[in-house]
Structure formats: C-alpha cells, structure tokens
Design a protein around this motif. Structure first.
Motif, mmCIF file in Angstrom:
data_model
loop_
_atom_site.group_PDB
_atom_site.id
_atom_site.type_symbol
_atom_site.label_atom_id
_atom_site.label_comp_id
_atom_site.label_asym_id
_atom_site.label_seq_id
_atom_site.Cartn_x
_atom_site.Cartn_y
_atom_site.Cartn_z
ATOM 1 N N ASN A 140 0.836 -1.219 0.000
ATOM 2 C CA ASN A 140 0.000 0.000 0.000
ATOM 3 C C ASN A 140 0.866 1.263 0.000
ATOM 4 N N ASP A 290 -9.730 0.213 3.316
ATOM 5 C CA ASP A 290 -8.335 -0.016 2.943
ATOM 6 C C ASP A 290 -8.309 -0.487 1.482
ATOM 7 N N LEU A 298 -10.512 1.884 8.048
ATOM 8 C CA LEU A 298 -9.523 2.676 8.788
ATOM 9 C C LEU A 298 -10.180 3.662 9.733
#
Ligand code: CTP
Ligand code: MG
Length: 335
Positions: A140, A290, A298
């Motif tokens: 990520n 996410d 989140l």
C-alpha cells in the motif's frame, strides 16, 4: 456533493496558494535526511543478514511513500520467508541483536496489535520501528507513492492536511482519531472525485503490477509516467483544494451511508459492506476502506466522542478556509 456545487468559494481563495505552498516546502525533508535514512537501513540490513541471511528489509510508511515530513520516524518491515514464523520470538531475537550493536532505546513490543521493535540510532539521530512480514503495508506504500507521482498537488494537499491534523490533535488513533495513512487515503479519494479528475483510479485500470500477499491479490496500474500529466485539465490551485477538502468532509460526505474507497475511485454503500452497525469495537462512524484489505475500515478507531471532535474540526477548518482573513495561520493554531 450537490451541496459543494451550490457552495460558492470565496473569490480571493487562490491568493492563499503562495503561503500554503511555503508551508508545504518548509515541511519537505532535506536531501541529507534521505541519505541518513538509507545509511541506517544499510546498517540494519547488515545486522539482520548475519542472523537471517535470506531475510530482506523494506522501507514503508511515509518515508517511502513520499508523504513523510522532515524528522519523521522511519518504518521498516523485516520479511522472513519461513512459513510458520513466531513473530514474538523473532521480535525478541531482533531486539537482542540490535541492542548489542550500539543502537539506543531498543524496545521489543511483542503484545502490540502489530508487534514491533523500536530503536534510535545515535549516529543519524533517526528513530525507527521494525515490524515482521507486514508486506501489505509495503504494497500500500507503493500504491500511495505511485499516486503521488501522478500529480504534485496530492503531496502538497496531504502535507497540509497531515500538518493540520497534527496541530489540531486529530492524528492520534489511540484517542479515536485518524492515522496519517487514513488522511492520505482521504486526500487520494478527494482528488479522484474532482471533475475533471486530478487522480485516476489505479486499481480500476489494467494492472501492470500484481502480487499476492497474505491471500490478497494486489493489482494495479503502476506505469504512472505513461499517464502524462493526468490532472492537467483541472486547474484548481492548492488553496482551492484545501478549501474543497474541508468542505467535503464538513458538509458533503454522507457519514450515515457512504464508505470512501480509493480502490473503486468512488464511494460505496455501507450496507454493501455490512458496516451499518457496531461489531465488537468497530463502530464504522466514518468509513475509509483499505485499498487491499477491503474488510478493513480505517475509521474503525473512531468512537461516538471522537467522531464529534473530528466533524467539528472539519467544520472549523472549512469555515476558516471560507471566511478567515488569514487561513494559513488560523488553520494550524494549536487546540
Ligand atoms: N498502515 C496500514 N494500515 C493502517 C495503518 C498504517 O497498512 N491501519 C501502514 C501503511 O503502509 C502506512 C504505514 O503503515 O503507510 C505507516 O502508517 P502511519 O504511521 O499511519 O503513517 P505514516 O504515513 O508513516 O505517517 P507519519 O508521517 O505520521 O508517520
Ligand atoms: Mg510513520
């Protein structure tokens, strides 16, 4: 969103771009900091490879995604192939190795949600957290870095939003507010939503990068240099975007029904994700999906008290951007 269209931005908004950009520039880490980070990474690699010759170290988090301000700690991931590794044991062993090599404040946090070793390197003065096999975070981080390389306004906006969040005390997950990672995703989402769009949806395009990590397929278009200057048709200045960001979160986002999703480049419905009610400690009062661990919200750290704090802060910021004679100062005043 319709509200935003009705809401007229102040006419002098663009005049604040110069001061906002100087704040951004004052936050950029100097080149020598990068060198020191790499120097520390090199030292850690040397120490780790003595014990685990097959292991690899990856930098992730803001220092690797280009969203790190000056003097940030660095986040390191130790990747060990062994299928059934006992993370706690490795953390303890790693702490031992580092302790005996002149590194300071070495602490093994084996019981944290993500177990880590913390340390400070007296030579470079840099603090560092090392986790084990958290490869989704490495991926990520790459996604965020690739987004940052598409349009400079993302990095500018994210620095200003992170700086605001830290100044206002709303960047503390242990107090029920949001992580830096969540704020950067909010910025990416916001720039994907602009018309004309300033950012594309990389996960919605033909993938040129694809890895499988912890049973999650992570695939996206990563040849961003081929996108030309994707956002060129949108001429909005940074001051306008800061204004727009706060208006979006103060008055446009549908907290009751919507999830923001960088993965789809859009919002999706809370009902589709079954995020409509509290499950355990996850309250889903502000929903930020996410990009890879899609079951992961989140915003789950946000509770009944802190959602109020957050929304009041978004409204305060939006009002300052709309009316204050000196928004670049007022916005960041300590709470
Ligand atoms: N991360 C994650 N899931 C979270 C929080 C963080 O995967 N719920 C990963 C992301 O890769 C993120 C990294 O951990 O880039 C570091 O997160 P964080 O500390 O929130 O942000 P930084 O970008 O490092 O910001 P700061 O400069 O404030 O340290
Ligand atoms: Mg960090």
């Amino acid at each position: 969103r319709t509200f935003k269209r009705q809401m007229m931005c102040r006419r002098d908004i663009d005049s604040f771009s110069v001061p906002f950009l100087s704040i951004y520039e004052s936050l950029i880490p100097p080149e020598e900091e990068k060198l020191k980070q790499n120097q520390l990474l090199g030292l850690l690699e040397k120490l780790v490879c003595k014990e685990w010759p097959m292991a690899r170290l990856y930098l992730y988090g803001s220092c690797a995604s280009s969203f790190g301000v000056s003097k940030s700690d660095i986040d390191v991931c130790l990747a060990i192939q062994d299928a059934d590794v006992d993370k706690s044991k490795i953390i303890m062993k790693l702490a031992d190795i580092l302790q005996s090599d002149n590194l300071q404040n070495v602490q093994a946090l084996t019981r944290a949600r993500v177990p880590i070793v913390k340390l400070m390197d007296p030579v470079t003065g840099i603090s560092c957290d090392i986790c084990i096999n958290n490869l989704l975070a490495v991926v990520n981080t790459k996604l965020l870095r690739d987004y940052a390389n598409i349009d400079p306004r993302l990095r500018q906006l994210a620095f200003i939003i992170k700086h605001w969040a830290k100044s206002r005390g709303v960047n503390e997950t242990y107090h029920g507010t949001l992580s830096s990672y969540a704020y950067v995703l909010m910025c990416v989402h916001f720039l994907q939503q602009q018309r004309p769009a300033i950012l594309p949806c990389l996960q919605g395009m033909n993938p040129t990068y694809s890895v499988r990590v912890d049973n999650v397929d992570c695939a996206f278009f990563d040849q961003v240099e081929k996108l030309g200057h994707f956002g060129r048709h949108n001429k909005d200045t940074i001051a306008h975007l800061v204004w727009g960001f706060f208006f979006y979160w103060a008055y446009c986002h549908d907290y009751a029904n919507s999830v923001i999703s960088v993965r789809t480049g859009s919002t999706i419905s809370k009902r589709d994700k079954d995020w409509t009610r509290r499950i355990g400690n996850d309250r889903h009062l502000i929903c930020i999906e996410d990009p890879f661990e899609t079951s992961h919200d989140l915003g789950r750290v946000v509770d009944k008290r802190s959602i109020k704090v957050l929304r009041e802060e978004f409204e305060r910021a939006a009002d300052i951007m709309q009316y204050d004679p000196n928004p670049c100062i007022k916005l960041f005043e300590p709470y």
